[in-house]
Design a protein around this motif. Structure first.
Motif, PDB file in Angstrom:
ATOM      1  N   ASP A  47       0.535  -6.616  -9.918  1.00 17.68           N
ATOM      2  CA  ASP A  47       0.558  -6.269 -11.258  1.00 17.68           C
ATOM      3  C   ASP A  47       2.089  -5.918 -11.960  1.00 17.68           C
ATOM      4  N   THR A  48       2.314  -6.473 -13.117  1.00 19.46           N
ATOM      5  CA  THR A  48       3.342  -5.998 -13.309  1.00 19.46           C
ATOM      6  C   THR A  48       3.838  -4.561 -13.199  1.00 19.46           C
ATOM      7  N   ILE A  49       3.033  -3.599 -13.503  1.00 23.69           N
ATOM      8  CA  ILE A  49       3.532  -2.224 -13.055  1.00 23.69           C
ATOM      9  C   ILE A  49       4.069  -1.907 -11.895  1.00 23.69           C
ATOM     10  N   GLN A  50       2.837  -1.983 -11.052  1.00 23.68           N
ATOM     11  CA  GLN A  50       3.675  -2.269  -9.327  1.00 23.68           C
ATOM     12  C   GLN A  50       4.771  -3.012  -9.509  1.00 23.68           C
ATOM     13  N   ALA A  51       5.514  -4.333 -10.233  1.00 22.52           N
ATOM     14  CA  ALA A  51       6.471  -4.231  -9.654  1.00 22.52           C
ATOM     15  C   ALA A  51       7.863  -3.512 -10.053  1.00 22.52           C
ATOM     16  N   ALA A  52       7.189  -3.072 -11.714  1.00 19.35           N
ATOM     17  CA  ALA A  52       8.532  -2.478 -12.055  1.00 19.35           C
ATOM     18  C   ALA A  52       8.946  -0.716 -11.254  1.00 19.35           C
ATOM     19  N   VAL A  53       7.828  -0.680 -10.927  1.00 13.22           N
ATOM     20  CA  VAL A  53       7.723   0.178  -9.867  1.00 13.22           C
ATOM     21  C   VAL A  53       9.022   0.264  -7.669  1.00 13.22           C
ATOM     22  N   LEU A  54       8.149  -0.996  -7.855  1.00 10.21           N
ATOM     23  CA  LEU A  54       8.773  -1.423  -6.604  1.00 10.21           C
ATOM     24  C   LEU A  54      10.019  -1.987  -6.972  1.00 10.21           C
ATOM     25  N   GLN A  55      10.690  -2.268  -8.241  1.00  5.69           N
ATOM     26  CA  GLN A  55      12.531  -2.568  -8.287  1.00  5.69           C
ATOM     27  C   GLN A  55      13.358  -1.401  -7.520  1.00  5.69           C
ATOM     28  N   VAL A  56      12.729  -0.165  -8.568  1.00  2.03           N
ATOM     29  CA  VAL A  56      13.288   0.650  -8.060  1.00  2.03           C
ATOM     30  C   VAL A  56      12.523   1.623  -7.100  1.00  2.03           C
ATOM     31  N   LYS A  57      11.455   1.463  -5.912  1.00  5.70           N
ATOM     32  CA  LYS A  57      12.255   1.403  -4.939  1.00  5.70           C
ATOM     33  C   LYS A  57      12.479   1.326  -3.860  1.00  5.70           C
ATOM     34  N   LEU A  58      12.724  -0.635  -3.922  1.00  4.32           N
ATOM     35  CA  LEU A  58      13.022  -1.122  -2.937  1.00  4.32           C
ATOM     36  C   LEU A  58      14.750  -0.573  -3.062  1.00  4.32           C
ATOM     37  N   PHE A 110       1.024  -1.237   0.441  1.00  2.00           N
ATOM     38  CA  PHE A 110      -0.109  -0.117  -0.319  1.00  2.00           C
ATOM     39  C   PHE A 110       0.645   0.843  -0.049  1.00  2.00           C
ATOM     40  N   PRO A 111       0.371   2.374  -0.547  1.00  2.00           N
ATOM     41  CA  PRO A 111       1.270   3.503  -0.954  1.00  2.00           C
ATOM     42  C   PRO A 111       1.629   4.546   0.455  1.00  2.00           C
ATOM     43  N   ALA A 112       1.262   3.593   1.688  1.00  2.00           N
ATOM     44  CA  ALA A 112       1.588   4.662   2.664  1.00  2.00           C
ATOM     45  C   ALA A 112       2.612   3.795   2.788  1.00  2.00           C
ATOM     46  N   LYS A 113       2.735   2.405   3.080  1.00  2.00           N
ATOM     47  CA  LYS A 113       3.758   1.433   3.790  1.00  2.00           C
ATOM     48  C   LYS A 113       5.649   1.805   3.353  1.00  2.00           C
ATOM     49  N   PRO A 114       6.003   1.077   5.151  1.00  2.00           N
ATOM     50  CA  PRO A 114       7.944   1.425   4.087  1.00  2.00           C
ATOM     51  C   PRO A 114       8.085   1.645   3.111  1.00  2.00           C
ATOM     52  N   LEU A 115       6.985  -0.080   2.753  1.00  2.00           N
ATOM     53  CA  LEU A 115       7.812   0.196   1.116  1.00  2.00           C
ATOM     54  C   LEU A 115       6.548   0.018  -0.119  1.00  2.00           C
ATOM     55  N   GLY A 116       6.427   0.720  -0.204  1.00  2.00           N
ATOM     56  CA  GLY A 116       5.179   1.237  -1.068  1.00  2.00           C
ATOM     57  C   GLY A 116       5.015   0.868  -2.495  1.00  2.00           C
ATOM     58  N   CYS A 117       4.216   0.221  -3.081  1.00  2.00           N
ATOM     59  CA  CYS A 117       3.984   0.997  -4.582  1.00  2.00           C
ATOM     60  C   CYS A 117       2.907   2.033  -5.237  1.00  2.00           C
ATOM     61  N   TYR A 118       2.038   1.854  -6.311  1.00  2.00           N
ATOM     62  CA  TYR A 118       1.738   3.137  -7.071  1.00  2.00           C
ATOM     63  C   TYR A 118      -0.206   2.352  -6.697  1.00  2.00           C
ATOM     64  N   GLY A 119      -0.077   1.799  -5.795  1.00  2.00           N
ATOM     65  CA  GLY A 119      -2.048   1.545  -5.956  1.00  2.00           C
ATOM     66  C   GLY A 119      -1.585   0.187  -4.814  1.00  2.00           C
ATOM     67  N   ASP A 120      -2.830  -1.124  -4.876  1.00  2.00           N
ATOM     68  CA  ASP A 120      -2.112  -2.306  -4.350  1.00  2.00           C
ATOM     69  C   ASP A 120      -1.059  -3.082  -4.497  1.00  2.00           C
ATOM     70  N   GLY A 121      -0.782  -3.728  -3.653  1.00  2.00           N
ATOM     71  CA  GLY A 121      -0.114  -5.142  -3.728  1.00  2.00           C
ATOM     72  C   GLY A 121       0.063  -5.339  -2.166  1.00  2.00           C
ATOM     73  N   GLY A 122       1.349  -6.641  -2.471  1.00  2.37           N
ATOM     74  CA  GLY A 122       1.407  -7.769  -0.623  1.00  2.37           C
ATOM     75  C   GLY A 122       1.834  -8.796  -1.432  1.00  2.37           C
ATOM     76  N   ALA A 123       3.236  -9.218  -0.019  1.00  2.90           N
ATOM     77  CA  ALA A 123       3.511 -10.319  -0.638  1.00  2.90           C
ATOM     78  C   ALA A 123       3.643 -11.459   0.201  1.00  2.90           C
ATOM     79  N   VAL A 124       3.935 -12.743   0.143  1.00  2.88           N
ATOM     80  CA  VAL A 124       3.909 -13.491   1.370  1.00  2.88           C
ATOM     81  C   VAL A 124       4.936 -14.365   0.828  1.00  2.88           C
ATOM     82  N   PHE A 125       5.805 -14.640   2.086  1.00  2.00           N
ATOM     83  CA  PHE A 125       7.237 -15.289   2.254  1.00  2.00           C
ATOM     84  C   PHE A 125       7.208 -16.178   3.623  1.00  2.00           C
TER      85      PHE A 125
END
Ligand SMILES: *Cc1c(COP(=O)(O)O)cnc(C)c1O
Length: 376
Positions: A238-249, A188-203
């Motif tokens: 979404d792939t777009i969110q993954a692309a954004v997250l790669q830069v933000k990570l 979620f955009p306001a989380k420590p690592l946020g994307c440009y919409g909704d997203g999540g992950a399981v580890f």
């Protein structure tokens, strides 16, 4: 002033983010593009676990974990009473019962002693069968996994780490989202690592659960999504969110996490004699500072303080207004019967201040000064 300055972050990362998005759009690989797999590898490596499965949001990530474990009717799942609604909502959604546990007023996280009491009470009453603990890393600080893990082992409970706010934090050198049998985060955009919409992950390190989560996230797929071996959901990043997250990570690892910790330290220095209870990071812990949350003195009028600060252009937030067991959605259920005096008190006393890695020292000092003025 922005509460969390995502516009400034975009200004700094604009070129790379625009390129990343544009690559996805040009290639038209919107779903399950190669960026998604690459990101999952990077995230698993950063956190230090074997598997990362991305999905549509943090709430789905929690649900997918419960689905993989087969948690449902008749099961009891222990959840902190002071958290975002999702942490308990998913338990009810799975057909099980969230049993709310009071928190430690210094760390805001689940109190291990209260957890053990709640487990013993549940076993005595015999109405629900204890299955799992959802431990939340609230405001960026990992929960007390030394004690919580030991309790889970003693009572044979599964541990689900809700690291939606915890990504980037650590405890004794081990990173958040690696503490649970399954752990999750939210982009979620306001989380420590946020994307440009909704997203999540399981580890998880567990191969079987990882396989089940992958299947449940794509319509219960077997060998392909047209071979359906169980009832699942549709939850993909979404792939777009993954692309954004790669830069933000990359920015997150290289400097954002360090900068947000520096900003939190500035607050700590500037507010130390203010009469507020400041957030405390226990020895051996590192926070990703999803929020900077203070506790006001009992006599303070929170609404008035917020108004005074707002008049000076300073936004503040109340996380959280209501403890879980008092949410209307649980009214009349056994979940509402929780006795959580600390969560009740915190909901009246907390106030969160503007914070992000891009805040300058003078901005933090200005907030601290205005805050001290508003307290008088
Ligand atoms: C934000 C949050 C979630 C849910 O994440 P979404 O991506 O918004 O679904 C779950 N738990 C906690 C503690 C959160 O802060």
């Amino acid at each position: 002033m922005e509460y969390r300055n995502l516009k400034k972050q975009y200004e700094v990362l604009k070129q790379e983010i625009d390129e990343g998005i544009s690559e996805v759009v040009s290639a038209a690989n919107f779903i399950s593009g190669s960026q998604v797999k690459e990101l999952e590898r990077q995230l698993a490596g950063y956190v230090g676990v074997k598997h990362c499965i991305s999905c549509a949001n943090g709430t789905d990530a929690l649900s997918l974990a419960l689905m993989a474990w087969g948690i449902g009717f008749g099961d009891g799942v222990f959840v902190p009473d002071f958290t975002y609604f999702s942490s308990g909502e998913v338990v009810s959604y799975a057909g099980a019962v969230p049993i709310f546990v009071d928190v430690d007023p210094c760390t805001y996280n689940m109190d291990p002693d209260r957890l053990e009491n709640a487990i013993q009470r549940t076993l005595r009453e015999g109405k629900y069968s204890p299955k799992a603990v959802v431990a939340v890393d609230l405001f960026g600080l990992p929960a007390d996994y030394g004690k919580i893990r030991a309790i889970c082992e003693e009572y044979q409970l599964l541990l689900l780490e809700d690291g939606a706010q915890g990504f980037g934090g650590s405890r004794q050198g081990k990173r958040a989202c690696s503490f649970g049998d399954i752990s999750i985060t939210s982009f979620f955009p306001a989380k420590p690592l946020g994307c440009y919409g909704d997203g999540g992950a399981v580890f998880t390190d567990n191969d079987e659960w990882a396989g089940l989560v992958r299947s449940y996230a794509v319509h219960g797929k077997g060998s392909s999504k047209y071979d359906n071996v169980r009832i699942g959901i549709n939850s993909r990043l979404d792939t777009i969110q993954a692309a954004v997250l790669q830069v933000k990570l990359k920015a997150f690892r290289e400097y954002e996490l360090e900068y947000v910790n520096r900003a939190a330290e500035w607050y700590g220095e500037a507010l130390k004699d203010s009469g507020l209870v400041l957030p405390e990071i226990p020895e051996g812990y590192f926070s990703s500072w999803a929020q900077y949350t203070v506790q006001l003195p009992e006599e303070a009028n929170r609404g008035e303080i917020q108004e005074r600060l707002k008049a000076q252009g300073i936004p503040t937030m109340v996380y959280y207004q209501k403890p879980m067991h008092r949410q209307k959605a649980f009214a009349g259920t056994d979940s509402a019967k929780a006795d959580c005096p600390e969560a009740d008190r915190l909901c009246k006393a907390v106030l969160s201040l503007p914070l992000d890695p891009y805040k300058e020292k003078q901005e933090i000092m200005a907030v601290a000064d205005a805050f001290k003025g508003a307290l008088k």
